[in-house]
Design a protein around this motif. Structure first.
Motif, mmCIF file in Angstrom:
data_model
loop_
_atom_site.group_PDB
_atom_site.id
_atom_site.type_symbol
_atom_site.label_atom_id
_atom_site.label_comp_id
_atom_site.label_asym_id
_atom_site.label_seq_id
_atom_site.Cartn_x
_atom_site.Cartn_y
_atom_site.Cartn_z
ATOM 1 N N ALA A 1 -10.965 20.100 -10.092
ATOM 2 C CA ALA A 1 -12.320 20.407 -10.573
ATOM 3 C C ALA A 1 -13.240 19.194 -10.506
ATOM 4 N N THR A 2 -12.768 18.092 -9.896
ATOM 5 C CA THR A 2 -13.617 16.902 -9.777
ATOM 6 C C THR A 2 -14.544 17.042 -8.570
ATOM 7 N N LEU A 3 -15.639 16.314 -8.607
ATOM 8 C CA LEU A 3 -16.596 16.331 -7.498
ATOM 9 C C LEU A 3 -15.912 15.899 -6.197
ATOM 10 N N ASP A 4 -15.073 14.863 -6.267
ATOM 11 C CA ASP A 4 -14.391 14.360 -5.062
ATOM 12 C C ASP A 4 -13.537 15.446 -4.414
ATOM 13 N N ALA A 5 -12.788 16.190 -5.248
ATOM 14 C CA ALA A 5 -11.908 17.239 -4.718
ATOM 15 C C ALA A 5 -12.723 18.358 -4.074
ATOM 16 N N LEU A 6 -13.825 18.734 -4.722
ATOM 17 C CA LEU A 6 -14.655 19.825 -4.196
ATOM 18 C C LEU A 6 -15.391 19.403 -2.925
ATOM 19 N N PRO B 1 -2.866 4.621 -17.666
ATOM 20 C CA PRO B 1 -3.689 5.375 -16.708
ATOM 21 C C PRO B 1 -5.166 5.359 -17.084
ATOM 22 N N GLY B 2 -6.022 5.046 -16.089
ATOM 23 C CA GLY B 2 -7.468 5.003 -16.311
ATOM 24 C C GLY B 2 -8.004 3.638 -16.696
ATOM 25 N N ASP B 3 -7.110 2.680 -17.022
ATOM 26 C CA ASP B 3 -7.568 1.344 -17.420
ATOM 27 C C ASP B 3 -8.103 0.562 -16.216
ATOM 28 N N ILE B 4 -9.130 -0.246 -16.468
ATOM 29 C CA ILE B 4 -9.674 -1.129 -15.431
ATOM 30 C C ILE B 4 -8.806 -2.382 -15.350
ATOM 31 N N VAL B 5 -8.418 -2.762 -14.126
ATOM 32 C CA VAL B 5 -7.526 -3.903 -13.905
ATOM 33 C C VAL B 5 -8.154 -4.857 -12.895
ATOM 34 N N PRO C 1 0.841 -1.205 0.000
ATOM 35 C CA PRO C 1 0.000 0.000 0.000
ATOM 36 C C PRO C 1 0.876 1.254 0.000
ATOM 37 N N GLN C 2 0.361 2.336 -0.596
ATOM 38 C CA GLN C 2 1.135 3.583 -0.633
ATOM 39 C C GLN C 2 0.181 4.774 -0.524
ATOM 40 N N GLY C 3 -0.386 4.947 0.639
ATOM 41 C CA GLY C 3 -1.229 6.122 0.875
ATOM 42 C C GLY C 3 -2.606 6.027 0.242
ATOM 43 N N ARG C 4 -3.245 7.189 0.197
ATOM 44 C CA ARG C 4 -4.631 7.248 -0.276
ATOM 45 C C ARG C 4 -4.752 8.221 -1.443
ATOM 46 N N PHE C 5 -5.806 8.009 -2.246
ATOM 47 C CA PHE C 5 -6.079 8.875 -3.388
ATOM 48 C C PHE C 5 -7.567 9.184 -3.368
ATOM 49 N N PHE C 6 -7.926 10.388 -2.917
ATOM 50 C CA PHE C 6 -9.329 10.786 -2.782
ATOM 51 C C PHE C 6 -10.150 9.716 -2.058
ATOM 52 N N GLY D 1 -13.002 30.610 -17.616
ATOM 53 C CA GLY D 1 -13.640 31.062 -16.380
ATOM 54 C C GLY D 1 -15.024 30.498 -16.130
ATOM 55 N N VAL D 2 -15.394 29.440 -16.860
ATOM 56 C CA VAL D 2 -16.707 28.807 -16.667
ATOM 57 C C VAL D 2 -16.652 27.923 -15.425
ATOM 58 N N LYS D 3 -17.745 27.911 -14.648
ATOM 59 C CA LYS D 3 -17.822 27.015 -13.479
ATOM 60 C C LYS D 3 -18.127 25.608 -13.977
ATOM 61 N N ALA D 4 -17.079 24.859 -14.276
ATOM 62 C CA ALA D 4 -17.232 23.512 -14.827
ATOM 63 C C ALA D 4 -16.847 22.483 -13.774
ATOM 64 N N LEU D 5 -17.603 21.402 -13.731
ATOM 65 C CA LEU D 5 -17.404 20.342 -12.738
ATOM 66 C C LEU D 5 -17.215 19.014 -13.448
ATOM 67 N N ARG D 6 -16.234 18.246 -13.006
ATOM 68 C CA ARG D 6 -15.934 16.948 -13.637
ATOM 69 C C ARG D 6 -16.490 15.816 -12.784
ATOM 70 N N ILE D 7 -17.347 14.990 -13.406
ATOM 71 C CA ILE D 7 -17.870 13.795 -12.749
ATOM 72 C C ILE D 7 -17.022 12.606 -13.190
ATOM 73 N N GLY D 8 -16.753 11.694 -12.274
ATOM 74 C CA GLY D 8 -15.954 10.515 -12.611
ATOM 75 C C GLY D 8 -14.840 10.336 -11.594
ATOM 76 N N ARG D 9 -14.279 9.157 -11.552
ATOM 77 C CA ARG D 9 -13.223 8.878 -10.577
ATOM 78 C C ARG D 9 -11.997 9.738 -10.884
#
Length: 681
Positions: free
Chosen positions: A319-324, A119-123, A92-97, A300-308
Motif C-alpha cells: 500500500a506504499t506509494l513506491d509499490a503502487l 527496523p526503521g532507525d537512521i544509521v 550488497p544483497q539485492g534491491r529494495f524498492f 476496504g478504504v483506499k488508503a495510501l502510505r507515504i514514506g520509505r
C-alpha cells in the motif's frame, strides 16, 4: 499579530529565552526572561520565536550528543551503550524498492553485540571517523543475531573491502520540516497554513464555542448521506465519531485499551464514505501510522502510505506509494525511456564536438520526460487515494508538495510535540481531530533544555490546559478488571468501565498469585540500583535475577508462551542487563528458549499489550530518589499493558517517597496483592 514570511525568517536569528513550563496565563507584554510557557498565545510572533528556538535546541543538543559520543567515548563504551558497532564486513544483497540493501556482519560471522539499532532507525555508515569523512545514511531493514540489513540510496564505495562502522545519527530532516511548518503556520503570505490558527493558539474568546463550529469545507457532503454502520461500536466511541464529523476541532481522549485507533479508523472510514476527502491520517511514529493503515485497508478504504517502504510494516508495503508506482500501467513506458537513457549515457564518452552537444540535448530532453512520467504516475496514485497515511514529519515530504488536506486526523497526538503536529496541520487543515491521552507518555525530547522550555508538551495537552473539552472513550477491553481499578480511580476520575469479564482474563498458571481471582502482584525486592558507565541509566541485578525466575516458572506450566510475556522497565540500562541475562540463559531469537520474549523500556511499550507484563522498577536507594519514574504517566503506561496478569517488582521504601507510587502501593497492599511470600523465594 500576523507575520509575513520574510519577517518570520528574520525572527529566527533573534535569541529568545527558554523557561520552565507551567500553566500560567498568557501575559499581554512580550515574554521576558523567566516567563513560563503559556497555554494561550496572544501574539503569533511569540509562539513562532519560542518554538523555533526549542526545535533548534533539540537539534543542536542531539547533534552535540552524537558528536560528543564520537569524539570522547571509547569504543568499548559506545558498544556497551549499543549506539555504535565496529569492524563489520559488508556486502550488497539485492534491491529494495529501487534502493540497495547492504548486509553488515562481524568479520568472523559470529553473533553481533547487543545494540539499539532497530527496523526503521537512521544509521550512519562510515569507515572509522564519521565526523571526519564522508558518511552514507541508511535505514535499518531488519536485524538478526549475526547480521543487520540496511537500505541505502547510495551504495558505499568499495563496499566489500575493509571494515565498516555503524552509528546512530541525529535527525535534521525533522527539524527542517518543523521549522517550515512554523513558518507556514504563522505566515500571512502564500497558500500554506490553516484557518484554525487562532483557535489552536487559543487566541479566541471561548475555545469550546470556537472548536464546536461546523468545519468550513467547501463542497462538504451532507452528513445525512449513506454512512457505514457503526452500531457495533460502544456508546462513547459512537459519540466521539459524531463529534469528529460535526465540529472543526475535536479532542478524543482514549485511556489504555479503549480502542483509540479503532475509533479513529471508523471515523476516517465514515468520512471517506461521505466523500469528504482527501483525508490526511497521521501519527508521530511509523508503528502508529501502520496501525491506522492496516485498519483502513481491512475496512476496504483506499488508503495510501507515504514514506520509505523500509520503515513500513512488511505486510503493508503493497500500500506504499513506491509499490503502487512499480505496478503502474505507465511503468513500461518509463522503463523504455530509462533504458534508452542508459544507452545514450553509455555512448556519450565516444562522441566529440557537435555530436556530443546534440547527445547532451537528447539526454536532457529524455530526463525531463522521465521526470514528467514519474510525476504523473505519483499524482494519479495520490489522486485516487481516499486517505493518505504518513507520520507527522512525513507529511512534510515534497511528494505532498502543495496538496491541500482540509481534514486531518492525528492518532497518538499526545506523543507529538507541537511543532511536529503543525507539519500536517499547515497543509490547509480546516477540520482537525486529535486522538490521544495526556495521561500517558508525552512527546520524547532528547534535549533537557528544550524539554524544560516546554517542547515535551503536546498540542493536545496544551488545548486541554486552555479548557477545551475532550470526549473520552470509557470502555476498556484490555485489562482484567482488577488492573483497571487503580488507573481508573487515579487518572480517569473513575470513569473507566470494563468491556471484558474476569472469566475472559484468567490468571496465568505458573505464578503464585496472592489472590488467584485478582491476577496482580507487587513483589518487594531488597536489592540495590547501579548507575551505568554512561551515567545516564541504571540497572538492578537483584530484580533482573528475579525476573528470569518468574519467566521460567510461567513458561514451565505451558499456559503462557514467551511471545505472550512482556518485560517492561523504565531504564535502558536494565533493558540491556535483562537482554544479556536472557541471552545467556537460553537465547531470545526465534526457536531459542525465550524466543519472542520482548524486553523494552516503558516508552517502547506505549500502545502495546501482552497477556502478562513483568515490570522491573529498578530504583532502590537510601535517598529515596526515583528520577523520571516519578512521572505518573510512566506508571500509568507500565501498569496498563497487561491483559491477564501484572507482576511489579520494586523496593517499597524507595518508591513510597513519591505520592503516586505511595498511593499505588497502598492500593495493592489494601487489596492483598503484596507477594511477600515470593520476596526471598
Amino acid at each position: 499579530m500576523l507575520m509575513k514570511r520574510g519577517d518570520l525568517v528574520d525572527a529566527m536569528g533573534r535569541k529568545g529565552s527558554v523557561h520552565r513550563m507551567n500553566n500560567a496565563a498568557v501575559p499581554d507584554v512580550p515574554m521576558a526572561k523567566g516567563e513560563p510557557m503559556p497555554d494561550r498565545w496572544r501574539k503569533s510572533q511569540d509562539h513562532f520565536q519560542r518554538f523555533t528556538e526549542l526545535i533548534k535546541q533539540e537539534l543542536d543538543d542531539e547533534t552535540q550528543l552524537v558528536e560528543e559520543r564520537w569524539k570522547t567515548w571509547t569504543k568499548q563504551r559506545l558498544v556497551v551503550a549499543g549506539v555504535a558497532m565496529f569492524d563489520l564486513s559488508a556486502r550488497p544483497q539485492g534491491r529494495f524498492f529501487g534502493d540497495d540493501i547492504i548486509v553488515f556482519e562481524t568479520q568472523r560471522g559470529d553473533r553481533m553485540p547487543n545494540h539499539r539499532f532497530g527496523p526503521g532507525d537512521i544509521v550512519l555508515i562510515s569507515r572509522s571517523r564519521p565526523w571526519g569523512e564522508k558518511v552514507v545514511e541508511g535505514v535499518v531493514l531488519d536485524r538478526g543475531p549475526t547480521r543487520i540489513r540496511i537500505v541505502v540510496k547510495e551504495r558505499p564505495k568499495d563496499v566489500k573491502k575493509g571494515g565498516w562502522r555503524l552509528d546512530r545519527g541525529a535527525n535534521r530532516v525533522a527539524h527542517d520540516r518543523m521549522h517550515e511548518a512554523l513558518i507556514g503556520f504563522h505566515s500571512t503570505e502564500g497558500e500554506s497554513g490553516t484557518v484554525l490558527r487562532d483557535l489552536l493558539l487559543a487566541n479566541v474568546l471561548d475555545v469550546n464555542e470556537s472548536a464546536s463550529l461546523p468545519p468550513d469545507i467547501r463542497g462538504k457532503p451532507s452528513l445525512r448521506a449513506p454512512r457505514p454502520n457503526v452500531s457495533h461500536l460502544n456508546k462513547s466511541q459512537q459519540q466521539a465519531i459524531e463529534l469528529g464529523l460535526s465540529q472543526r476541532l475535536t479532542l478524543i481522549q482514549g485511556p489504555p485499551g479503549t480502542g483509540k485507533t479503532y475509533t479513529a479508523v471508523h471515523l476516517l472510514n465514515t468520512m471517506a464514505h461521505l466523500g469528504s476527502g482527501p483525508l490526511l491520517a497521521t501519527a508521530e511514529s511509523n508503528v502508529a501510522v501502520d496501525n491506522l493503515l492496516e485498519g483502513l485497508l481491512d475496512l476496504g478504504v483506499k488508503a495510501l502510505r507515504i514514506g520509505r517502504p523500509v520503515k513500513v510494516r512488511e505486510a503493508l508495503r503493497d500500500a506504499t506509494l513506491d509499490a503502487l508506482v512499480e505496478q503502474h500501467p505507465m511503468q513500461e513506458e518509463l522503463a523504455f525511456l530509462q533504458d534508452e537513457q542508459r544507452q545514450l549515457r553509455k555512448a556519450l564518452p565516444s562522441l566529440r564536438g557537435k555530436e556530443k552537444g546534440l547527445m547532451h540535448k537528447d539526454i536532457s530532453i529524455n530526463q525531463r520526460e522521465i521526470r514528467r512520467i514519474e510525476a504523473n504516475m505519483m499524482a494519479s496514485i495520490l489522486d485516487e487515494a481516499e486517505v493518505i497515511c504518513a507520520t507527522t514529519i512525513g507529511c512534510g515530504h515534497r511528494l505532498l508538495g502543495s496538496r491541500k488536506f482540509p481534514i486531518v486526523l492525528m492518532d497518538e497526538a499526545t506523543q507529538a510535540s507541537e511543532p511536529s503536529a503543525l507539519v500536517p496541520i499547515v497543509k490547509g487543515c480546516r477540520q482537525l481531530i486529535l486522538v490521544g491521552d495526556h495521561q500517558q507518555l508525552p512527546p520524547t525530547v532528547i534535549s533537557r533544555r528544550a524539554e524544560q522550555g516546554g517542547l515535551n508538551r503536546s498540542l493536545f495537552e496544551r488545548l486541554i490546559a486552555c479548557g477545551l473539552t475532550s470526549t473520552m472513550l470509557t470502555t476498556q477491553y484490555r485489562m482484567h478488571p482488577v488492573m483497571r481499578e487503580y488507573p481508573s480511580a487515579r487518572f480517569y476520575e473513575n470513569r473507566l468501565e470494563d468491556g471484558c469479564a474476569p472469566a475472559d482474563r484468567p490468571a496465568p498458571a505458573g505464578f503464585l498469585w496472592p489472590d488467584w481471582d485478582r491476577p496482580m502482584a507487587f513483589i518487594p525486592i531488597e536489592g540495590s540500583e547501579v548507575q551505568d558507565e554512561e551515567g545516564k541509566s541504571r540497572s538492578n541485578l537483584d530484580e533482573a535475577a528475579k525476573v528470569i525466575g518468574i519467566v521460567d516458572e510461567l513458561l514451565a506450566m505451558g499456559d503462557i508462551q514467551a511471545a505472550e510475556i512482556g518485560i517492561v522497565t523504565p531504564y535502558n540500562g536494565q533493558v540491556r542487563l535483562l537482554s544479556s541475562l536472557f541471552e545467556q540463559a537460553g537465547g531470545l531469537e526465534p526457536g531459542q528458549r525465550y524466543g519472542g520474549l520482548e524486553i523494552k523500556s516503558v516508552d517502547g511499550y506505549q500502545g502495546r499489550e501482552k497477556d502478562v507484563i513483568v515490570f522491573s522498577t529498578v530504583r532502590a536507594n537510601d535517598a529515596g530518589e526515583i528520577g523520571f519514574l516519578s512521572d505518573h504517566r510512566r506508571l500509568n503506561v507500565a501498569i496498563t499493558r497487561a491483559k491477564r496478569g501484572l507482576i511489579v517488582l520494586g523496593h517499597p521504601t524507595t518508591l513510597r517517597h513519591d505520592p503516586t507510587w505511595r498511593a499505588y502501593l497502598d492500593w495493592a497492599d489494601e487489596s492483598g496483592l503484596f507477594a511477600w511470600h515470593l520476596t526471598h523465594s
